[in-house]
Design an enzyme around this catalytic site. Structure first.
Site, PDB file in Angstrom:
ATOM      1  N   GLU A 189     -16.969 -98.978  34.070  1.00  0.00           N
ATOM      2  CA  GLU A 189     -17.013 -98.173  35.287  1.00  0.00           C
ATOM      3  C   GLU A 189     -18.346 -98.164  36.026  1.00  0.00           C
ATOM      4  O   GLU A 189     -18.368 -98.009  37.244  1.00  0.00           O
ATOM      5  CB  GLU A 189     -16.618 -96.725  34.949  1.00  0.00           C
ATOM      6  CG  GLU A 189     -15.184 -96.562  34.478  1.00  0.00           C
ATOM      7  CD  GLU A 189     -14.186 -97.014  35.535  1.00  0.00           C
ATOM      8  OE1 GLU A 189     -14.306 -96.610  36.705  1.00  0.00           O
ATOM      9  OE2 GLU A 189     -13.290 -97.800  35.174  1.00  0.00           O
ATOM     10  N   SER A 469      31.571 -54.632  10.749  1.00  0.00           N
ATOM     11  CA  SER A 469      31.297 -54.181   9.373  1.00  0.00           C
ATOM     12  C   SER A 469      29.875 -54.466   8.917  1.00  0.00           C
ATOM     13  O   SER A 469      29.449 -53.962   7.867  1.00  0.00           O
ATOM     14  CB  SER A 469      32.279 -54.860   8.407  1.00  0.00           C
ATOM     15  OG  SER A 469      33.598 -54.443   8.697  1.00  0.00           O
TER      16      SER A 469
END
Length: 775
Positions: A189, A469
């Site tokens: 770069e 139940s």
């Protein structure tokens, strides 16, 4: 005359030149002042950003750590799956660095990662696990050969709280980045980074020459400082004014900061790819994403490959095109040679080697219903903006293995039901699963529906459904001050008048005896006997007990409520059952354990909140009755699924089979399963048929959580033999239909059976003859 005119013209010219010079000087001064003021403004903007928080870092959510120990039931393949999800990779030879493992025969040798959480720290080390009969037989430190009594595996990352930009990054200091990686990035770069002052004229001219020569945009002239200015402060629009601002900002940054500081910020900022819809920013995150290692351990070839990505990460990614990535890496290596950062001989050795990225586990939407529930708890402590930017580490109670097993068991069970009854395909079956540690309240798994992508409604915590139940154990708990498990309850049909209206409850299945014990009534879920108990002890007593167990979704108790005819939240029901499994203590359901800041400092710790719902003695007696449900009652079918060790549980089915439940637990783990339809349509199946098989599949997949021990009888509980015909203490040698039963020590039957202790000679002879035939 002519001479005077000539002198006048000369004077005018000189004045004009002086004016031009003065104007130029003033313009220069004005420009310098303007530029200085502009640069000063830029410096304030830069300093504000760099001196404060430089990046918005998403908070990470982690599962709980995993504890392994010799003797633990754990399948070898399950450990390998866990290692894969944690990012470990198989090695062809002996694991030489962190993150590698080898599986051979009945052993797994793994070089562990460092473990760093606010509550546990451990250096990475090589260990060997030996398995025998689907059990961990031994854990050894490979270096010393010493046995390890306990091993803790690091947590899994399961979610990120993203901001608008959806960025992932791990910050690194420039001291952590190897020289060869820095040289590779500079070669790719900005080779003259340490020579220029923000703008590289030579680099710009070289780029222009190369681009003109090739009639293509092959090289850019931006320096690292310019790239940083553009990425940090500017929009990506291609305008001349933006380029000018980028230039001034770069020069200003160069005067404000040392080169190493600028480079460090750049290394943490650069965009290096995409993962599951989020951007990979910074070399720290990229080194893990592409090669599953910290930046300090990147090789020269790996560093060059990452450097090559900067130009076009999604084009050169090794996950997209390995060959293009290799070619771009080799260009970087060539540039390193030109800049004398690499020998030609080294380059020759590297250029032929392929780029082999790590096998990365893509983090999608994992445990989404649990994450939604966690988010609601977190939002009471942190704003959405804080969660998306402060880089918090959130450690949860989630066990990813349990979560995976719960999701799989639910889907398998619903498909099985639909295959057995194709009409259910139109019903749009749904389900929910909650798995908890009873003593801590930790939520190990939560499934709030069949498919989160189609419905985000979390049935585990948002639905109001009738428990049927499954609520009966709390009615029986309320009755223990008056009745015992041996007490006889009426199974005779009756009509009750509620607010002047008749109500005639019925049994779900026929049961012929007119009187049954409390234990039998609960084991076989006999409605008539339960209502008889409820009416005798009173609705207020049952409501008071329900509040003790943490129920908040209803505030009144009607007789139908004794049969579960009111709405409850599934998580409340699971939590209430935890009290039975934890000696009567009611835990607070926890999804979050700790929160740490980006530096690992502890910010938040959720303490386990526990209250007492019922005494340990009563909890044990109810547990023994719930064990009868599994051994000889409505959940007896569990043994056909291979569940033969002690389990306490209760089925639940509502009118017209709209809701099917099973809640089961051992001392180590509790799981609730609900099956139904959102619109309340019948599912044509009971809790035993619809929910119980899902529970069995889930628990069978989690042998590491089941110790197969029974609950320990606490002081204050005694065992006595009683007569089944009268519910009184059995007369030795006289009462032949007897059973042993647990009683509260302060509430034990005191009378012996009056039916069989008579001294009437004739009756005694008749009873002896009857007993003879019974034998």
């Amino acid at each position: 005359m002519k001479k005077k005119k000539k002198k006048r013209i000369t004077r005018n010219k000189n004045k004009f030149r002086s004016w031009i010079a003065l104007s130029a000087f003033l313009l220069l001064i004005f420009s310098l002042v303007t530029v200085s003021i502009y640069c000063f403004g830029l410096s304030m903007e830069i300093d504000k950003r760099f001196s404060g928080r430089r990046w918005s870092i998403p908070s990470k959510v982690y599962s709980d750590t995993l504890l392994l120990y010799p003797g633990q039931q754990f399948d070898q393949s399950a450990i390998l799956n866990k290692l894969s999800r944690l990012g470990y990779r198989p090695s062809s030879g002996k694991p030489g660095q962190m993150g590698e493992y080898v599986s051979t025969g009945n052993t797994i040798t793994v070089f562990l990662h460092n473990l760093e959480t606010p509550f546990s720290k451990r250096r990475g080390l090589p260990v060997r696990m030996v398995f025998r009969n689907k059990q961990i037989d031994a854990i050894l430190d490979v270096t010393s050969g010493q046995p390890l009594p306990l091993l803790e595996l690091e947590p899994e990352e399961i979610m990120l709280f993203f901001g608008l930009d959806r960025e992932r990054r791990q910050l690194v200091s420039i001291a952590q980045v190897p020289k060869h990686v820095i040289h590779a990035i500079l070669a790719a770069e900005d080779t003259r980074f340490f020579s220029h002052r923000g703008m590289d004229v030579r680099g710009i001219l070289r780029a222009v020459f190369i681009n003109v020569k090739s009639f293509a945009l092959k090289q850019g002239g931006s320096t690292i400082t310019q790239q940083l200015a553009k990425n940090y402060f500017l929009t990506p629009e291609r305008k001349f004014t933006r380029k000018i601002k980028e230039l001034f900002m770069s020069i200003t940054m160069e005067f404000m900061y040392e080169k190493e500081e600028i480079l460090e910020i750049y290394l943490n900022e650069i965009y290096l790819g995409q993962k599951s819809g989020s951007g990979i920013n910074g070399i720290g995150e990229a080194s893990f994403f592409y090669f599953d290692k910290p930046v300090e351990n990147l090789t020269l070839a790996e560093g060059a490959a990452i450097a090559g990505l900067i130009r076009a990460p999604n084009r050169y990614s090794p996950y997209i095109n390995k060959e293009l990535c290799r070619q771009r890496r080799n260009q970087v290596l060539e540039a390193m040679v030109k800049n004398e950062w690499l020998d030609e001989s080294q380059r020759q050795k590297l250029i032929a080697t392929p780029v082999e990225p790590a096998v990365n586990a893509i983090h999608g939407s994992r445990a989404p219903y649990f994450m939604d529930y966690l988010s609601t708890q977190l939002q009471a402590l942190y704003s959405p903006q804080a969660l998306e930017s402060l880089g918090l580490s959130i450690y949860t109670t989630l066990d990813s293995d349990v979560q995976k097993a719960a999701e799989k068991a639910l889907e398998k069970g619903l498909v099985r039901l639909e295959k057995s009854n194709p009409a259910l395909l139109k019903t749009k079956l749904q389900g929910a699963v909650i798995v908890m540690q009873p003593r801590t309240g930790y939520i190990l798994a939560m499934v709030g529906g069949r498919d989160y992508s189609k419905s985000q409604f979390n049935r585990a915590v948002q639905a109001l459904r009738q428990p049927g139940s499954a609520f009966k154990p709390f009615v029986f708990t309320a009755g223990l001050d008056v009745y015992t498990p041996a007490s006889l309850l009426s199974n005779i049909p009756k009509t009750y008048y509620i607010d002047g209206k008749p109500w005639s409850p019925k049994n779900y299945a026929p049961f012929s005896r007119e009187y049954v014990t409390m234990r039998t009534a609960l084991a076989h879920s006999i409605n008539l006997a339960t209502v008889d108990l409820a009416m005798n002890i009173g609705m207020d007593r049952i409501m008071e007990t329900a509040k003790d167990f943490g129920f908040t979704s209803f505030d009144r108790m009607y007789p139908s409520g004794a049969l579960g005819g009111m709405d409850v939240i599934p998580l409340e029901l699971a939590r209430a059952y935890c009290a039975f499994a934890s000696d009567g203590m009611l835990p607070f359901p926890l999804s979050m354990k700790e929160v740490a800041d980006e530096n690992g400092e502890l910010l938040e710790k959720r303490h386990v909140k526990i209250t007492r719902a019922v005494s340990p003695e009563k909890a044990f007696v109810i547990n023994s009755m719930l064990q009868s449900v599994v051994e000889q009652g409505t959940a007896e079918s569990l043994k056909f699924y291979g569940i033969t060790y002690p389990v306490c549980g209760k089925t639940g089915t509502t009118n017209d089979n709209r809701d099917a439940w099973f809640v089961g637990f051992t001392p180590d783990i509790l799981a609730l399963v609900w099956v139904g339809a959102d619109d309340g349509k019948t599912i044509h199946a009971s809790g035993a048929r619809a929910a119980l098989p899902i529970w069995a599949d889930l628990i069978s997949a989690l042998p590491q959580y089941v110790s197969k021990n029974s609950f320990t009888k606490p002081p204050g509980v005694v065992k006595r033999t009683f007569c089944l015909q009268t519910g009184q203490l059995a007369v030795p040698g006289k009462c032949l239909d007897t059973r042993e039963e647990y009683f509260l020590e302060n509430h034990t039957p005191s009378e012996y059976c009056t039916e069989h202790q008579t001294t009437n000679p004739l009756k005694q002879v008749i009873d002896d003859i009857k007993n003879l035939f019974k034998r």
